[in-house]
Motif scaffolding. Sequence first.
Motif, mmCIF file in Angstrom:
data_model
loop_
_atom_site.group_PDB
_atom_site.id
_atom_site.type_symbol
_atom_site.label_atom_id
_atom_site.label_comp_id
_atom_site.label_asym_id
_atom_site.label_seq_id
_atom_site.Cartn_x
_atom_site.Cartn_y
_atom_site.Cartn_z
ATOM 1 N N TRP A 1 29.929 43.519 48.567
ATOM 2 C CA TRP A 1 30.256 42.655 47.423
ATOM 3 C C TRP A 1 30.495 43.495 46.174
ATOM 4 O O TRP A 1 31.463 43.293 45.444
ATOM 5 C CB TRP A 1 29.114 41.668 47.177
ATOM 6 N N PHE A 2 29.608 44.463 45.943
ATOM 7 C CA PHE A 2 29.756 45.318 44.770
ATOM 8 C C PHE A 2 31.053 46.126 44.864
ATOM 9 O O PHE A 2 31.773 46.298 43.879
ATOM 10 C CB PHE A 2 28.556 46.262 44.639
ATOM 11 N N GLY A 3 31.362 46.610 46.068
ATOM 12 C CA GLY A 3 32.607 47.343 46.243
ATOM 13 C C GLY A 3 33.814 46.503 45.902
ATOM 14 O O GLY A 3 34.757 46.963 45.247
ATOM 15 N N ALA A 4 33.799 45.232 46.348
ATOM 16 C CA ALA A 4 34.910 44.328 46.025
ATOM 17 C C ALA A 4 34.994 44.084 44.521
ATOM 18 O O ALA A 4 36.085 43.963 43.949
ATOM 19 C CB ALA A 4 34.733 43.005 46.764
ATOM 20 N N TYR A 5 33.845 44.015 43.885
ATOM 21 C CA TYR A 5 33.801 43.814 42.436
ATOM 22 C C TYR A 5 34.429 45.002 41.705
ATOM 23 O O TYR A 5 35.269 44.837 40.815
ATOM 24 C CB TYR A 5 32.341 43.627 42.026
ATOM 25 N N VAL A 6 34.060 46.220 42.096
ATOM 26 C CA VAL A 6 34.636 47.413 41.469
ATOM 27 C C VAL A 6 36.143 47.467 41.713
ATOM 28 O O VAL A 6 36.930 47.783 40.810
ATOM 29 C CB VAL A 6 33.948 48.689 41.996
ATOM 30 N N ALA A 7 36.557 47.151 42.935
ATOM 31 C CA ALA A 7 37.989 47.167 43.253
ATOM 32 C C ALA A 7 38.745 46.163 42.392
ATOM 33 O O ALA A 7 39.857 46.431 41.916
ATOM 34 C CB ALA A 7 38.203 46.862 44.737
ATOM 35 N N TRP B 1 27.784 57.039 37.705
ATOM 36 C CA TRP B 1 29.125 56.894 37.129
ATOM 37 C C TRP B 1 29.318 55.576 36.391
ATOM 38 O O TRP B 1 30.398 55.332 35.829
ATOM 39 C CB TRP B 1 30.179 57.002 38.243
ATOM 40 N N LEU B 2 28.296 54.719 36.377
ATOM 41 C CA LEU B 2 28.477 53.385 35.807
ATOM 42 C C LEU B 2 28.932 53.422 34.354
ATOM 43 O O LEU B 2 29.831 52.670 33.956
ATOM 44 C CB LEU B 2 27.175 52.571 35.942
ATOM 45 N N GLN B 3 28.326 54.287 33.540
ATOM 46 C CA GLN B 3 28.692 54.310 32.119
ATOM 47 C C GLN B 3 30.146 54.750 31.937
ATOM 48 O O GLN B 3 30.858 54.254 31.062
ATOM 49 C CB GLN B 3 27.761 55.232 31.338
ATOM 50 N N PHE B 4 30.612 55.667 32.793
ATOM 51 C CA PHE B 4 31.995 56.136 32.681
ATOM 52 C C PHE B 4 32.980 55.086 33.203
ATOM 53 O O PHE B 4 34.072 54.904 32.648
ATOM 54 C CB PHE B 4 32.160 57.456 33.438
ATOM 55 N N ILE B 5 32.584 54.374 34.272
ATOM 56 C CA ILE B 5 33.425 53.287 34.782
ATOM 57 C C ILE B 5 33.581 52.214 33.718
ATOM 58 O O ILE B 5 34.685 51.691 33.482
ATOM 59 C CB ILE B 5 32.819 52.695 36.072
ATOM 60 N N ALA B 6 32.478 51.883 33.048
ATOM 61 C CA ALA B 6 32.534 50.874 31.995
ATOM 62 C C ALA B 6 33.469 51.312 30.875
ATOM 63 O O ALA B 6 34.276 50.520 30.367
ATOM 64 C CB ALA B 6 31.121 50.627 31.447
ATOM 65 N N PRO C 1 31.743 45.701 29.942
ATOM 66 C CA PRO C 1 30.417 45.923 29.372
ATOM 67 C C PRO C 1 29.502 46.648 30.363
ATOM 68 O O PRO C 1 29.421 46.262 31.535
ATOM 69 C CB PRO C 1 29.907 44.503 29.089
ATOM 70 N N LEU C 2 28.842 47.670 29.885
ATOM 71 C CA LEU C 2 27.967 48.448 30.771
ATOM 72 C C LEU C 2 26.877 47.566 31.370
ATOM 73 O O LEU C 2 26.531 47.697 32.550
ATOM 74 C CB LEU C 2 27.344 49.615 30.002
ATOM 75 N N GLY C 3 26.353 46.637 30.572
ATOM 76 C CA GLY C 3 25.298 45.758 31.078
ATOM 77 C C GLY C 3 25.742 44.940 32.275
ATOM 78 O O GLY C 3 24.970 44.696 33.215
ATOM 79 N N GLU C 4 27.004 44.518 32.270
ATOM 80 C CA GLU C 4 27.539 43.742 33.392
ATOM 81 C C GLU C 4 27.584 44.591 34.654
ATOM 82 O O GLU C 4 27.195 44.143 35.746
ATOM 83 C CB GLU C 4 28.943 43.237 33.040
ATOM 84 N N LEU C 5 28.042 45.833 34.514
ATOM 85 C CA LEU C 5 28.070 46.729 35.672
ATOM 86 C C LEU C 5 26.666 47.002 36.186
ATOM 87 O O LEU C 5 26.432 47.042 37.402
ATOM 88 C CB LEU C 5 28.739 48.040 35.279
ATOM 89 N N GLU C 6 25.745 47.209 35.284
ATOM 90 C CA GLU C 6 24.373 47.507 35.699
ATOM 91 C C GLU C 6 23.730 46.320 36.414
ATOM 92 O O GLU C 6 23.001 46.488 37.388
ATOM 93 C CB GLU C 6 23.547 47.919 34.486
ATOM 94 N N ARG C 7 24.017 45.090 35.941
ATOM 95 C CA ARG C 7 23.490 43.902 36.627
ATOM 96 C C ARG C 7 24.079 43.789 38.025
ATOM 97 O O ARG C 7 23.393 43.440 38.984
ATOM 98 C CB ARG C 7 23.794 42.643 35.820
ATOM 99 N N ALA C 8 25.382 44.090 38.140
ATOM 100 C CA ALA C 8 26.021 44.041 39.454
ATOM 101 C C ALA C 8 25.413 45.069 40.395
ATOM 102 O O ALA C 8 25.151 44.787 41.572
ATOM 103 C CB ALA C 8 27.516 44.277 39.306
#
Length: 414
Positions: free
Chosen positions: A8-14, A58-63, A69-76
């Motif tokens: 699910w997370f992979g699909a979200y990043v994609a 890598w989350l902060q750089f992806i954001a 928003p970094l918080g959204e990525l971190e929650r995911a």
Amino acid sequence: MSDDRRRWFGAYVARLRRDARKSQRQLAAMLCAVSGTQSLTRNEVSRWERGERIPDSWLQFIAEVLGVPLGELERAASYARGETDGAPFGAAMVLAELIPPGDSLAPLDTRSGRRIGREDVATLAARVHGFRLADDVLAGGDLMAPVFRELNATVRQYRESTHTEAVGSALLSQIGELAQIAGWIASDAGQHAQAERAYRIGIEAARQADDGPLVANLAGSLAYQFSNTGQERAGLDLSRAALAEAGSDAPAKTRALFFDRVAWAHTRAGEAQPAMQALGQAHDALTEADEREAPAWAYWVSREELEVMDARVFTELHRPLRAVPLLTDVLSRYDATHAREVALYRSWLAIALADANEPEQAAEEARRVVSVSVNMTSDRIASRARVVLRRLQDFEEVSEVRDVLHDHGHLLCA
């Protein structure tokens, strides 16, 4: 950690990457630039999107690169690691949650596999379109076996062959298109579990091919099945997620199709005003000036087909004064060789006429629908015939209706 949550997370990043209109290679290069390292490759991004790894460092750089928003990525990421319950997003992430990526397209050992090229892809594309054209005139039960043989053989060919990255991507898109028509055919035959399996294979293929509109078409097709098989809320959520997946820059004809499916999903959920709004958006999209060529799978989308959906929505919402003229006009000029579609449209006309208190005309249309349904291997038309016959039971005192129910009432027990 749940494999489903990782996928699910992979699909979200994609999805975030596609929304930013970046390829996997471009995203890797941008992440290297902002992080000051050259250690990240496209293959690593691919691993994230397949759910094999969560890119914690890598989350902060992806954001930063994707504008999220970094918080959204971190929650995911927290959800993917199993640290929280409940998917943290709404309709925009329904696609990733309901349809997590699978491994049906994972490569096999290709050491003995033959190399395929663009000519092979072109040949497959011609066969896929052939199935679409066959579906226009044949029912699902007639096409189930050959289309699934083709789909299984094509997936195996992809897994066992060698090819360039460009050819592989084109082949994946054709697998997605073939899976869509296979799912549609299976659904028409009443094989809904097999249809869903095909749609999910197609979504995975289209994701890997980075083909957002095709992902949306497959997801919208599955949403349509959900809406018609008692899963109205899932159908609505998935149809809206499919529309979002396509994006505002998708070809006008495809956006018209996706808006139409949203309209139907709202209708089946009993939400009249949003349904009417989506119908208007479908017409607006189709009339936009758009020089881009629509994909081959949207060949059938036209003003006439949008009017059919308008009429179906009006019928479901019990607005026969709007539905009857539209359906009568469309049927007067519809291609008679498309027997299933003609019968389906007559089924809605029969219901609309009954709602308009015209039982004699409704009975005439019902007889036409039933006469087609008994000779066609289409569960869709058989189900519509039963719906029409049940509606006519309210007019049993009318001789024309009584005759139809006498002749065909046994179908209600099927």
